[in-house]
Design a protein around this motif. Structure first.
Motif, mmCIF file in Angstrom:
data_model
loop_
_atom_site.group_PDB
_atom_site.id
_atom_site.type_symbol
_atom_site.label_atom_id
_atom_site.label_comp_id
_atom_site.label_asym_id
_atom_site.label_seq_id
_atom_site.Cartn_x
_atom_site.Cartn_y
_atom_site.Cartn_z
ATOM 1 N N ASN A 10 -39.174 -15.134 30.225
ATOM 2 C CA ASN A 10 -38.134 -14.202 30.650
ATOM 3 C C ASN A 10 -37.636 -13.325 29.509
ATOM 4 O OD1 ASN A 10 -38.232 -15.143 33.276
ATOM 5 N ND2 ASN A 10 -36.642 -16.685 32.944
ATOM 6 N N ILE A 11 -37.472 -13.902 28.314
ATOM 7 C CA ILE A 11 -37.000 -13.104 27.179
ATOM 8 C C ILE A 11 -38.073 -12.114 26.745
ATOM 9 C CG2 ILE A 11 -36.297 -13.203 24.751
ATOM 10 C CD1 ILE A 11 -34.972 -15.891 25.362
ATOM 11 N N GLY A 14 -38.243 -9.595 29.751
ATOM 12 C CA GLY A 14 -36.996 -8.912 30.082
ATOM 13 C C GLY A 14 -36.337 -8.186 28.935
ATOM 14 N N PHE A 15 -36.673 -8.555 27.691
ATOM 15 C CA PHE A 15 -36.030 -7.951 26.520
ATOM 16 C C PHE A 15 -37.047 -7.151 25.712
ATOM 17 C CE2 PHE A 15 -33.391 -9.085 22.441
ATOM 18 C CZ PHE A 15 -33.184 -7.739 22.206
ATOM 19 N N VAL A 48 -37.463 -5.284 35.845
ATOM 20 C CA VAL A 48 -36.339 -5.818 35.080
ATOM 21 C C VAL A 48 -35.070 -5.279 35.724
ATOM 22 C CG1 VAL A 48 -35.158 -5.878 32.851
ATOM 23 C CG2 VAL A 48 -37.658 -5.963 32.933
ATOM 24 N N ARG A 160 -29.785 -10.874 23.419
ATOM 25 C CA ARG A 160 -29.687 -10.502 24.825
ATOM 26 C C ARG A 160 -29.711 -11.792 25.641
ATOM 27 N NH1 ARG A 160 -32.905 -5.594 27.895
ATOM 28 N NH2 ARG A 160 -31.059 -4.955 29.078
ATOM 29 N N VAL A 162 -30.717 -13.819 28.592
ATOM 30 C CA VAL A 162 -31.679 -13.827 29.689
ATOM 31 C C VAL A 162 -31.725 -15.260 30.216
ATOM 32 C CG1 VAL A 162 -34.036 -13.300 30.412
ATOM 33 C CG2 VAL A 162 -33.013 -12.018 28.518
ATOM 34 N N VAL A 173 -37.449 -10.125 36.214
ATOM 35 C CA VAL A 173 -36.505 -10.751 35.298
ATOM 36 C C VAL A 173 -35.140 -10.074 35.442
ATOM 37 C CG1 VAL A 173 -36.070 -11.497 32.942
ATOM 38 C CG2 VAL A 173 -38.416 -11.028 33.662
ATOM 39 N N ARG A 174 -34.093 -10.901 35.496
ATOM 40 C CA ARG A 174 -32.727 -10.390 35.534
ATOM 41 C C ARG A 174 -32.109 -10.592 34.154
ATOM 42 N NH1 ARG A 174 -30.001 -9.130 39.968
ATOM 43 N NH2 ARG A 174 -31.519 -10.268 41.234
ATOM 44 N N VAL A 175 -31.583 -9.516 33.559
ATOM 45 C CA VAL A 175 -31.050 -9.578 32.202
ATOM 46 C C VAL A 175 -29.669 -8.929 32.145
ATOM 47 C CG1 VAL A 175 -33.364 -9.458 31.196
ATOM 48 C CG2 VAL A 175 -32.052 -7.357 31.477
ATOM 49 N N TYR A 179 -27.720 -5.491 24.674
ATOM 50 C CA TYR A 179 -28.760 -6.043 23.807
ATOM 51 C C TYR A 179 -28.585 -5.493 22.404
ATOM 52 C CZ TYR A 179 -31.355 -1.611 23.959
ATOM 53 O OH TYR A 179 -31.719 -0.289 23.836
ATOM 54 N N ASP A 287 -25.903 -19.142 34.002
ATOM 55 C CA ASP A 287 -26.702 -19.779 32.958
ATOM 56 C C ASP A 287 -26.293 -21.242 32.823
ATOM 57 O OD1 ASP A 287 -28.655 -19.782 31.075
ATOM 58 O OD2 ASP A 287 -27.653 -18.449 29.672
#
Length: 387
Positions: A10-11, A14-15, A48, A160, A162, A173-175, A179, A287
């Motif tokens: 995901n990171i 997504g990032f 994203v 960020r 994630v 991916v949801r973020v 960032y 989270d």
């Protein structure tokens, strides 16, 4: 332009992957998750989505992937042709990818004289430097001299949130919107990577410690105290006034340390703390505390987010960090059975006692008043006292 990115989680997607796409790179993800690798090669794009009221969506295109377990030679070939190499695999995995990177760089010097930078985008101080050390363990002295001329390993500070997530679309991916990606430009070989989202700095240390001792420390405090109180997610922790106050007071301690150490403007840093607390409270990001609190032994290591600021607080501020000590105590109480490090930590406390366990994992000085304070806070927590 080709970017090879280790870590298609995901990171990574997504990032880093998102920013690489926006900078015009074709991104080749390297991972061992065959399902994600196959989906990336099949779809060659993913979504994203920002976790806020806007729900803004970005379609990341021009991507592919390689399974490093089944096709290591393809990874070597990709590195040999890359314009940038990045990682987001977790600090513990860096040694395991260093061999492939060494092979890729070895092949590159035989066929490509263009400089290359390798940036480890991990939640650790000196991630790229650590990766370089592991890569250099696998090459000869003569190769190291050549690599020093051709390859840069600039350290980075990344930020960020994630969270863990399960989506029907396995690649989506949801973020969070916020960032930060700062890179030490003094260690770059050749031209700086043309990535708009990167902030290039001459001295990375203040950025690293500001992020580590605010975002990562605050996240860990919320996780361990939240777990102790039976709360499941970080945003739910922040909904509890007494919990939010404990997190905030901890960040006031790390903030005072940072202001004293780096001459940060106090008002500006207070605003930064408020921003971080609001990120933790984001209702669009659920989270789990067990994700944020995972690997407590690593988080209790001498140079990480809890012990390092507590030790430096004593040295720089000349006072005892009450709230950092409380957070450290909560980390030593963390007993989630699904976490190998948590299980090891609890077994160690049972077999050799709390004080010896603290010294072993934190490497704090024998007879330290800080250790006494941690033990005191541990006892208070065990007695269900939360100030």
């Amino acid at each position: 332009m080709l970017a090879v990115h280790f870590g298609a989680g995901n990171i990574g997607r997504g990032f880093i992957g998102s920013l690489l796409y926006q900078a015009g790179f074709q991104t080749c993800f390297v991972d061992v998750n065959s399902e994600i690798v196959n989906l990336l090669n099949e779809k060659q794009e993913y979504r994203v989505i920002l976790a806020d009221t806007s729900q803004e969506e970005l379609l990341v295109k021009n991507v592919r992937a390689i399974n490093s377990q089944s096709e290591p030679n393809k990874v070597v070939d990709a590195i040999a042709q890359a314009d940038l190499v990045t990682t987001a695999v977790g600090p513990n995995i860096l040694p395991f990818i260093s061999g492939l990177i060494a092979e890729g760089l070895r092949k590159r010097v035989q066929s490509n004289d263009k400089p290359l930078n390798i940036i480890a985008c991990e939640n650790m101080i000196g991630g790229s430097t650590f990766l370089k050390e592991k890569v250099y363990e696998k090459v000869s002295e003569e190769e190291r001299k050549l690599f020093d001329q051709c390859f840069g390993f600039p350290d980075a500070a990344v930020d960020r949130i994630v969270p863990n997530q399960t989506n029907e679309d396995k690649l989506m991916v949801r973020v969070e919107p916020f960032y930060e990606w700062a890179v030490d430009q003094t260690k770059i070989i050749g031209e700086k990577p043309k990535v708009t989202g990167i902030t290039f700095v001459d001295d990375l240390q203040p950025y690293i410690e500001r992020k580590l001792y605010t975002v990562n420390t605050g996240h860990a405090v919320a996780a361990y105290l939240g777990y102790y109180a039976g709360i499941k997610t970080i945003n739910e922790v922040m909904e509890k006034h007494e919990m939010k106050t404990l997190v905030e007071k901890t960040l006031q301690e790390t903030g005072l340390l940072l202001v004293r150490k780096y001459n940060f403007d106090m008002d500006t840093h207070k605003e930064y703390i408020v921003k971080i607390l609001s990120r933790f409270s984001n209702p669009y990001i659920s989270d789990e505390v067990i994700r944020v609190g995972r690997s407590p032994i690593r988080k209790l290591s001498p140079n990480d987010r809890l012990i390092s600021p507590a030790r430096q607080y004593v040295e720089v501020v000349k006072e005892q960090p009450i709230y950092l000590a409380k957070a450290i105590a909560a980390a030593f109480i963390y007993d989630y059975q699904g976490d190998e490090e948590a299980v090891e930590l609890q077994n160690k406390i049972k077999s050799q006692g709390l004080e010896a366990t603290i010294y072993e994992y934190t490497q704090l000085t024998k007879g330290s008043a800080l250790v006494d304070l941690i033990i005191h806070q541990f006892i208070l927590l065990r007695e269900f006292i939360l100030d």
